[in-house]
Design an enzyme around this catalytic site. Structure first.
Site: not given
Ligand code: KIV
Length: 257
Positions: A44-45, A83, A113, A115, A182
């Site tokens: 999602d970057s 993501d 993925k 978070e 991270e």
């Protein structure tokens, strides 16, 4: 060419380092796949890198499906992880199931993925129970940037380090097949890596993890933005492309009518 499986990724732990880079489009995915990258992350970057946004919070499920689809078209061998964007898995487990299913079925991802730690454990368990491989992500979790107060190293205090360690262990127990660490101290990353049976993939967390991930555009210098200090760019594509465009402009202007 044979598609890499989740089990093959896991089998790399302790044998060889796992490589992961981001891609958001078809040609980049082809480059990474043909170069032999183990995992392609449709991160999602893309909010920052492709959409020019200040953070990842504005990325939608539709964006992710659109870009994951493009990436999947270019991949023959690499394992593709997408993501789950902010707000698409926190409201309920069923919301997460629906949206993860869309990323797999419509986007063509092999895994998703998510978070976070303890608050998402039941969601991870449910996704895994219906056959969706889940990659965890702890430490600096950009979707929580407003709570974290910026993009800074996490787990520096003993209390925070313990929480990250426990979250990582709990994610493994919930069924995550791998986990991104991270921006945490190298010693903490090593402790998690040595404790878990699943692979850890680090970014800004030192060299002791089972693998490394970077944002592709940072690696090749294809960004006008600040590149994090832990990235050692292998190229300066932004400047190079600017010069190539200048060459085109100059050639065109010089053309006689
Ligand atoms: O979105 C992303 O690119 C990521 C990596 C930085 C791990 O989550």
């Amino acid at each position: 060419m044979k598609q890499t499986t989740m089990l093959e990724i896991q089998a790399l732990k302790g044998q060889e380092k796992i490589t992961m880079l981001t891609a958001y489009d078809y040609p980049t995915a082809m480059v990474l796949d043909q170069a032999g990258i183990d995992i392609i992350l449709v991160g999602d970057s893309l909010g920052n890198v492709i959409l020019g946004q200040p953070h990842t919070l504005g990325v939608t499920l539709e964006h992710m499906i659109h870009h994951t689809k493009a990436v999947s078209q270019g991949v023959k061998k690499s394992f593709v992880v997408a993501d789950m964007p902010f707000g698409t898995y926190q409201a309920s487990t069923e919301q997460a199931v629906q949206n993860a299913t869309d990323l797999i079925a419509k986007g063509g991802a092999h895994a998703v993925k998510l978070e976070g730690g303890k608050p998402i454990l039941s969601t991870v368990e449910r996704l895994v129970s219906i056959g969706i491989p889940v990659m965890g992500h702890v430490g600096l979790t950009p979707q929580s940037v407003h709570q974290l107060g910026g993009y800074k190293t996490q787990g520096k205090s003993e209390k925070k380090a313990k929480q990250i360690f426990e979250d990582a262990c709990a994610l493994e127990k919930a069924g995550a097949f791998a986990i991104v660490l991270e921006c945490i101290p190298e010693e903490l990353a090593q402790k998690i890596t040595d404790t878990l049976h699943i692979p850890t993939i680090g970014i800004g967390s030192g060299a002791k993890t089972d693998g490394q991930v970077l944002v592709f555009h940072d690696l090749v210098g294809f960004t006008p933005s600040h590149i994090p200090s832990f990235v050692h760019p292998v190229a300066h594509i932004f400047e190079d492309l600017t010069n190539h465009v200048k060459t085109f402009i100059a050639r065109t202007k010089e053309m006689s009518s």
